[in-house]
Scaffold this active site. Structure first.
Site, PDB file in Angstrom:
ATOM      1  N   HIS A 207      -7.148 -13.081  -4.880  1.00 61.20           N
ATOM      2  CA  HIS A 207      -7.212 -13.508  -6.390  1.00 61.20           C
ATOM      3  C   HIS A 207      -7.834 -14.673  -6.957  1.00 61.20           C
ATOM      4  O   HIS A 207      -8.078 -14.791  -7.906  1.00 61.20           O
ATOM      5  CB  HIS A 207      -5.692 -13.176  -6.809  1.00 61.20           C
ATOM      6  N   GLU A 452      -2.261   1.978  -6.304  1.00 57.85           N
ATOM      7  CA  GLU A 452      -2.994   1.052  -5.319  1.00 57.85           C
ATOM      8  C   GLU A 452      -2.382   1.053  -4.164  1.00 57.85           C
ATOM      9  O   GLU A 452      -2.612   0.406  -3.140  1.00 57.85           O
ATOM     10  CB  GLU A 452      -2.909  -0.048  -5.841  1.00 57.85           C
ATOM     11  N   ASP A 476      -6.249  -3.264  -3.969  1.00 56.68           N
ATOM     12  CA  ASP A 476      -5.177  -3.137  -3.117  1.00 56.68           C
ATOM     13  C   ASP A 476      -5.021  -1.627  -2.458  1.00 56.68           C
ATOM     14  O   ASP A 476      -4.959  -1.372  -1.200  1.00 56.68           O
ATOM     15  CB  ASP A 476      -3.790  -3.149  -3.541  1.00 56.68           C
ATOM     16  N   CYS A 523      -9.241  -0.027 -12.776  1.00 57.09           N
ATOM     17  CA  CYS A 523      -9.377  -1.306 -13.233  1.00 57.09           C
ATOM     18  C   CYS A 523      -9.297  -2.580 -11.799  1.00 57.09           C
ATOM     19  O   CYS A 523      -9.390  -3.622 -12.074  1.00 57.09           O
ATOM     20  CB  CYS A 523      -7.983  -1.815 -13.708  1.00 57.09           C
TER      21      CYS A 523
HETATM   22  C1  PEP Z   1      -6.106  -3.877  -7.819  1.00 58.55           C
HETATM   23  O1  PEP Z   1      -5.330  -4.040  -6.653  1.00 58.55           O
HETATM   24  O2  PEP Z   1      -7.078  -3.347  -7.758  1.00 58.55           O
HETATM   25  C2  PEP Z   1      -5.812  -4.475  -9.179  1.00 58.55           C
HETATM   26  C3  PEP Z   1      -6.583  -4.452 -10.127  1.00 58.55           C
HETATM   27  O3  PEP Z   1      -4.881  -5.521  -8.922  1.00 58.55           O
HETATM   28  P1  PEP Z   1      -4.539  -6.968  -8.439  1.00 58.55           P
HETATM   29  O4  PEP Z   1      -6.171  -7.084  -8.041  1.00 58.55           O
HETATM   30  O5  PEP Z   1      -4.168  -7.669  -9.508  1.00 58.55           O
HETATM   31  O6  PEP Z   1      -3.893  -6.592  -7.205  1.00 58.55           O
HETATM   32 MG    MG Z   2      -3.286  -4.691  -6.930  1.00 57.68          MG
END
Ligand code: PEP
Ligand code: MG
Length: 593
Positions: A207, A452, A476, A523
């Site tokens: 992240h 995810e 994820d 996303c």
């Molecule tokens: C993902 O897991 O692809 C996602 C968009 O959520 P995050 O990156 O915040 O876990």
């Molecule tokens: Mg995620």
């Protein structure tokens, strides 16, 4: 002094270190080397029935610290010559100290005997050991003292989820150099002051890396032996494209990088001209291009890049770098800033996705130590367990729905039961708000699920019956499907969203959503990579959400694609069983464009 005697100050030698580029762009500036720093340690009493849990929390912090040291050791092993050996000795000493030494035993005993919190026990134990070592007046023990303090600081940082520092008061364009940066640390970086960063630990889809891309900060992670190599104020260049970090660059190197940075900025300005052009394929199919946001400071960038909405608003930032979770009113006020700034464009707000690498001190008390935090109490599981957290979030979201179109997105959904439970909580919150005559949207905002978790993808047809929309989180989804930690630079090369297993899950989910006639978006980070656009469009995706910086490039790609052709390409890709072949097929097609 004669001119002959005056030697020019020796310039430190230029050195190039190789890491993994995770956020493109070039940062040139004075280094700001993050020192562990002084940590304010709280002290409080622990109730008799909570002592076992406190000891377990400490044991977990020790285990995490050991893992960090082991990772640093692996990195050190890749260093040339005696550097590997020297750093290796030091890290061996640290891991010994974390393996049942006097420090660890002493802290554990203090928690049990004095019924105090682990942080206070660590700092008191370090103070006592320091005094004992100093009294010995011996060089060997004086050197060990630094180790004890380093290990103690590492434990405290882990226990308190403390950001290293606020990154204010920096010279403009500073390049942050740190062992590791958490998402909470990254959230504190002001792009007006910080030019970019480089760290020893971290993976491409962690992240902190995602946050760097969102903030448009060039970043490199996984650089061995970075921290000991330079001091704050030294000149450094971070190339987030190639993953190179140049310490003390020579004038000629600087010139080269400055020219490259100017070229990248020129290209960005060119792309910015695409902002007002429609996002439509050559054969006239509209593709919705939205932004992923994680901080209020990113709104202008998203609008400037032509985002048609916010496809993913990560709300974790509201919980970071503070002691208590935000109240319903505070969340409402913060969300309202986003909704009003987006001025009628849709905003998809995700409920808290805390846990795993996204730890926030304000909710740390709700998550007990876990051997596998990525598989543990996190995201929707935490929200459903700690109902006041979920109720406050839903109430804030519902209240803000009166000011603009929002959708509510649930992270890490695994079962239809979880969605039903959230609907029940939402109904309760709606009744409460209506009793208080608080305005909320009618009809209520759609409630959707992140897909995810592989299990969710495989039951997408059932989930489609209880959800109003889907958003595929490929970060994820890839991690859990391939069992590769997205934040671990040691396995970063294995993290591959083009693995056929991941693609099949995306396909299955998309088809389930299309059959059920519910909207579906992607996303995860693949949405922001123009190379993947042909494949996602070919599989039926018409809505992509990404870091704002990626929007112009993806739009450019979409405007060059034809849906018929994309569909045929996607079909032939889905016939493949090898990720390497799939990547090559995509590269070939993209090279033709
Ligand atoms: C993902 O897991 O692809 C996602 C968009 O959520 P995050 O990156 O915040 O876990
Ligand atoms: Mg995620």
């Amino acid at each position: 002094m004669s001119a002959q005697q005056q030697k020019p100050a020796k310039r430190p030698a230029e050195q190039v270190l190789q890491g993994i580029g995770v956020s493109p762009g070039i940062a040139i500036g004075p280094a700001h080397v993050v020192e562990p720093g002084i940590i304010e340690v709280p002290k409080y009493a622990i109730a008799a029935d909570a002592i076992a849990a406190e000891r377990a929390r400490f044991a977990d912090a020790v285990a995490r610290a050991l893992k960090q040291v082991a990772k640093l050791h692996d990195k050190a092993d890749t260093l040339p010559g005696s550097a590997a050996e020297e750093l290796g000795y030091l890290l061996d000493a640290h891991s010994q100290m974390l393996s049942g030494s006097r420090l660890v035993r002493g802290v554990d005993r203090r928690i049990a005997d004095q019924a105090i919190n682990a942080e206070a026990a660590v700092s008191e134990e370090i103070a006592e050991i320091s005094q004992a070592f100093l009294a010995m007046d011996d060089d060997y023990f004086a050197a060990r003292l630094d180790d004890v303090r380093d290990v103690g600081a590492r434990l405290l940082r882990g226990l308190m989820a403390v950001p290293y520092q606020a990154f204010s008061d920096l010279p403009e364009g500073s390049v942050i150099i740190a062992e590791e940066l958490s998402p909470a640390d990254t959230a504190l970086m002001d792009p007006r002051l910080v030019g970019g960063f480089a760290t020893v630990i971290g993976g491409i889809q962690g992240h902190a890396a995602i946050m760097a891309r969102s903030l448009g900060l060039p970043a490199v992670v996984g650089v061995p032996d970075l921290v000991g190599k330079l001091h704050s104020g030294d000149s450094v260049v971070v190339d987030g494209g190639t993953g190179k970090v140049t310490l003390n660059p020579k004038p000629a190197t600087l010139e080269r990088y400055e020219a490259r940075r100017a070229e990248l900025r020129r290209r960005q300005r060119q792309l910015a001209r695409l902002r007002d052009l429609p996002s439509v394929t050559r054969d006239g199919v509209n593709i919705m291009l939205q932004a992923n946001l994680e901080l209020p400071g990113e709104i202008d960038g998203a609008l400037g890049a032509g985002a048609q909405g916010v496809g993913l608003l990560r709300t974790e930032f509201m919980y970071m770098n503070r002691e208590d979770p935000p109240s319903e009113d505070e969340q409402y006020a913060t969300l309202r800033v986003f909704i009003e700034a987006m001025d009628g464009r849709p905003v998809t707000v995700r409920t808290l996705d805390a846990g795993s690498d996204k730890l926030a001190f304000s909710i740390a008390g709700h998550i007990q130590p876990s051997l596998n935090p990525a598989l543990g109490l996190r995201a929707i599981r935490l929200s459903l367990k700690v109902r006041p957290l979920l109720e406050a979030q839903l109430a804030a979201m519902l209240r803000v729905s009166a000011h603009g179109p929002i959708r509510i997105l649930l992270p890490m959904i695994g079962t239809t039961a979880e969605v039903r439970q959230v609907r029940e909580v939402m109904d309760k919150v709606v009744r409460r708000l209506r009793r208080r005559r608080v305005p909320i949207a009618d009809p209520l905002p759609p409630l959707g699920a992140m897909i995810e978790v592989p299990g969710a993808a495989l039951s997408a047809d059932s989930l489609a019956r209880v959800c109003d929309f889907f958003s595929i989180g490929t970060n994820d989804l890839t991690m859990y499907t391939l069992a590769i930690d997205r934040g671990d630079e040691q396995v970063a090369a294995l993290f591959d969203p083009l693995h056929p297993a991941v693609l099949r899950l995306i396909q299955f989910t998309t088809e389930a959503a299309l059959r059920a006639r519910i909207p579906i978006a992607v996303c995860g980070e693949v949405a922001g990579d123009p190379r993947y656009a042909v494949l996602l469009l070919g599989l039926g995706i018409r809505d992509l959400s990404m870091s704002a910086v990626s929007l112009p490039l993806v739009k450019q790609r979409i405007r060059s694609l034809d849906i018929g052709e994309a569909t045929r390409r996607a079909q032939s890709i889905m016939d493949q069983s090898d990720a390497g072949v799939i990547a090559a097929m995509l590269d070939d097609f993209n090279a033709l464009a």
